[in-house]
Design an enzyme around this catalytic site. Structure first.
Site, PDB file in Angstrom:
ATOM      1  N   MET A  14       0.818  -1.216   0.000  1.00  0.00           N
ATOM      2  CA  MET A  14       0.000   0.000   0.000  1.00  0.00           C
ATOM      3  C   MET A  14       0.855   1.271   0.000  1.00  0.00           C
ATOM      4  SD  MET A  14      -3.025  -1.007  -0.274  1.00  0.00           S
ATOM      5  CE  MET A  14      -3.974   0.490  -0.026  1.00  0.00           C
ATOM      6  N   VAL A  90       1.967   0.351   7.848  1.00  0.00           N
ATOM      7  CA  VAL A  90       2.842  -0.731   8.343  1.00  0.00           C
ATOM      8  C   VAL A  90       1.973  -1.983   8.524  1.00  0.00           C
ATOM      9  CG1 VAL A  90       4.454   0.902   9.411  1.00  0.00           C
ATOM     10  CG2 VAL A  90       2.605  -0.056  10.796  1.00  0.00           C
ATOM     11  N   GLU A  92      -0.420  -5.101   9.507  1.00  0.00           N
ATOM     12  CA  GLU A  92      -1.709  -5.066  10.227  1.00  0.00           C
ATOM     13  C   GLU A  92      -1.590  -5.768  11.592  1.00  0.00           C
ATOM     14  OE1 GLU A  92      -4.106  -3.245   9.459  1.00  0.00           O
ATOM     15  OE2 GLU A  92      -6.064  -4.187   9.482  1.00  0.00           O
ATOM     16  N   LYS A  97       1.543  -1.108  15.034  1.00  0.00           N
ATOM     17  CA  LYS A  97       0.871   0.174  14.768  1.00  0.00           C
ATOM     18  C   LYS A  97       1.028   1.113  15.967  1.00  0.00           C
ATOM     19  CE  LYS A  97      -1.859  -1.103  11.013  1.00  0.00           C
ATOM     20  NZ  LYS A  97      -1.532  -0.661   9.663  1.00  0.00           N
ATOM     21  N   SER A 119      -7.025  -1.897   7.711  1.00  0.00           N
ATOM     22  CA  SER A 119      -8.233  -2.434   7.077  1.00  0.00           C
ATOM     23  C   SER A 119      -9.275  -2.791   8.114  1.00  0.00           C
ATOM     24  CB  SER A 119      -7.911  -3.708   6.303  1.00  0.00           C
ATOM     25  OG  SER A 119      -6.849  -3.501   5.441  1.00  0.00           O
ATOM     26  N   HIS A 140      -8.789   4.565   5.121  1.00  0.00           N
ATOM     27  CA  HIS A 140      -8.662   3.230   4.531  1.00  0.00           C
ATOM     28  C   HIS A 140      -8.709   3.313   3.013  1.00  0.00           C
ATOM     29  CE1 HIS A 140     -10.405  -1.038   3.890  1.00  0.00           C
ATOM     30  NE2 HIS A 140      -9.087  -1.075   3.852  1.00  0.00           N
ATOM     31  N   ASN A 143      -6.639  -1.336  -2.457  1.00  0.00           N
ATOM     32  CA  ASN A 143      -5.518  -1.797  -3.269  1.00  0.00           C
ATOM     33  C   ASN A 143      -5.966  -2.070  -4.707  1.00  0.00           C
ATOM     34  OD1 ASN A 143      -3.032  -2.850  -3.978  1.00  0.00           O
ATOM     35  ND2 ASN A 143      -3.449  -4.870  -3.118  1.00  0.00           N
ATOM     36  N   GLU A 152     -12.199   5.185   2.798  1.00  0.00           N
ATOM     37  CA  GLU A 152     -13.095   5.219   3.954  1.00  0.00           C
ATOM     38  C   GLU A 152     -12.388   6.045   5.032  1.00  0.00           C
ATOM     39  OE1 GLU A 152     -15.446   0.948   3.693  1.00  0.00           O
ATOM     40  OE2 GLU A 152     -13.542   0.959   4.759  1.00  0.00           O
ATOM     41  N   ASN A 190     -15.610  -3.848   3.445  1.00  0.00           N
ATOM     42  CA  ASN A 190     -15.262  -5.240   3.770  1.00  0.00           C
ATOM     43  C   ASN A 190     -16.365  -5.915   4.584  1.00  0.00           C
ATOM     44  OD1 ASN A 190     -12.892  -5.075   2.383  1.00  0.00           O
ATOM     45  ND2 ASN A 190     -11.650  -4.568   4.169  1.00  0.00           N
TER      46      ASN A 190
END
Ligand SMILES: NC(=O)c1ccc[n+]([C@@H]2O[C@H](COP(=O)([O-])OP(=O)(O)OC[C@H]3O[C@@H](n4cnc5c(N)ncnc54)[C@H](O)[C@@H]3O)[C@@H](O)[C@H]2O)c1
Length: 403
Positions: A14, A90, A92, A97, A119, A140, A143, A152, A190
């Protein structure tokens, strides 16, 4: 707030695309990683995206070089003292984080915004690792970041309205469509996609139809690609992980199809290793067919397009009922995030519900509920709308209003 300089932390899948998108808008951007190889790869990704624009005649080689010059690759936080907004991309993992956010908090100006490209993880939890929770927000991106239009925007518990307004304006300056989504597991796209992907997988594992048949029917319905093609692209391991997480959070209506585990156990992860629901390169889908045969044909299971699409529409209604986003935003997010259409027009799930007729949708859901259980329990708001006679287009009002 004016944004004069941005930064992206994490130069992986990303991060590279995000730095390209920011530099393309004309803003200087620092791209930081902890791994020189990943940083080089990230820079290579950016160059490739620009190169392809040059080859298509969309920009000159000189313009490409001036955009590339806006990106400053680094392994340190040295260039962060005058940055106005950072997007972290970085891995998930909450622990990573939180550490990155705490580090950023120490090196950034007090006024800077920290956005997370997570995500699924909690923005509020991440924000608590800083002394500026009002300046922490979710952004958000999808990809590939340079292609997908949707972002988002997720406020945490303490995110200020000013921060929210600033990141919406920033996203729009990157030529993205910003949709504000309240913090909830899976956010919006999602969360709505998963019940649909899951139901398609139930149909497949129960032998109700083949992957090719289901994919074709869904494309005919108006999705740009079928669920199995999409899951192979996303990674079946990722789908299994997200499915488990949403099941934990939302309960029985998201109970994941056991077939995800079977495929992952069999090492079928999707396009990335050449074998998923389909085979790629030298691989075939014979092992998948064998797994389906071993499961045995479930005589009560039928594939219909309603069975696969209605869970997505119902989840959109539940999200609306929970005030996760406004109705127009739910539709916009799904159109921009998935490319969905209906009868040739760009339409999101709530507009599609209105076209179908909310009474028809409700009775369809009730039948499916009787046959397959909790995954089809109709949303409360759907019942309320039907009781009130808000039946969709034919009644001039449903989730939207019609003249
Ligand atoms: N890949 C996708 O399709 C996708 C889509 C939307 C959102 N996301 C989210 O974006 C984020 C990044 O995902 P990705 O797929 O790009 O991951 P990735 O693994 O491809 O890249 C992560 C990068 O972060 C670097 N990194 C690790 N620790 C770091 C640190 N402390 N400081 C700086 N850099 C560090 C790694 O070296 C790597 O280059 C995740 O939160 C993910 O959920 C991913």
């Amino acid at each position: 707030m004016y944004i004069f300089k941005a930064a992206v932390v994490g130069a992986g899948t990303m991060g590279g695309g995000l730095a390209q998108v920011i530099s393309f808008s004309g803003l200087p951007v620092v791209l930081k990683d902890v791994d020189q190889k990943m940083l080089d790869k990230g820079m290579e990704t950016i160059r490739k995206i620009y190169q392809s624009r040059v080859e298509k005649g969309k920009m000159s080689a000189g313009e490409m070089e001036s955009k590339m010059a806006l990106v400053e690759p680094t392994l340190t936080y040295d260039g962060f003292s005058d940055v106005d907004i950072v997007i972290e991309a970085v891995p998930e993992k909450m622990k990573i984080k939180k550490q990155v956010l705490a580090d950023l908090d120490a090196v950034l100006p007090e006024t800077a915004i920290i956005a997370s490209n997570t995500s699924a993880l909690s923005i509020s939890e991440m924000a608590a690792a800083t002394k500026r929770p009002s300046k922490v927000v979710g952004m958000h991106f999808f990809n590939p970041a340079h292609v997908m239009k949707l972002v988002e925007i997720i406020p945490g518990l303490e995110t200020s309205q000013e921060t929210l307004d600033d990141v919406v304006a920033f996203a729009e300056s990157l030529r993205k469509i910003a949709v504000v989504v309240q913090e909830c597991p899976g956010f919006l796209v999602n969360r709505l996609l998963m019940p649909y992907l899951n139901e398609a997988t139930y149909c497949l594992q129960e032998g109700a139809a083949t992957a090719t048949e289901i994919d074709a029917a869904v494309v005919e319905f108006g999705m740009p690609m079928g669920p199995f093609t999409l899951m192979d692209m996303l990674g079946i391991d990722v789908c299994q992980y997200v499915g488990d997480y949403l099941y934990d959070e939302y309960g029985l209506r998201m109970a994941p199809a056991p077939f995800f585990y079977k495929l992952v156990e069999a090492g079928r992860l999707g396009e990335k290793n050449g074998k998923g629901f389909y085979g790629y390169g030298g691989e075939t889908d014979e092992p998948v067919k064998a797994l389906i045969a071993a499961h045995g044909r479930d005589p009560k299971s039928e594939f219909t397009i309603e069975r696969v699409m209605y869970p997505m529409i119902n989840e959109a209604i539940i999200a609306l009922q929970e005030h996760i986003s406004a109705g127009n935003d739910v539709d916009m997010a799904m159109i921009a995030g998935t490319g969905m259409t209906y009868h040739g027009d760009r339409k999101g799930p709530l507009a599609i519900a209105d076209e179908i007729g909310l009474d028809v949708l409700l009775s369809g859901m009730e039948k499916l509920f009787a046959q397959y259980g909790e995954r089809f329990r109709p949303a409360r708001l759907l019942r309320t709308k039907v009781r009130a006679g808000h039946l969709g287009v034919k009644a001039h009002r449903g989730f939207h209003e019609y003249a």
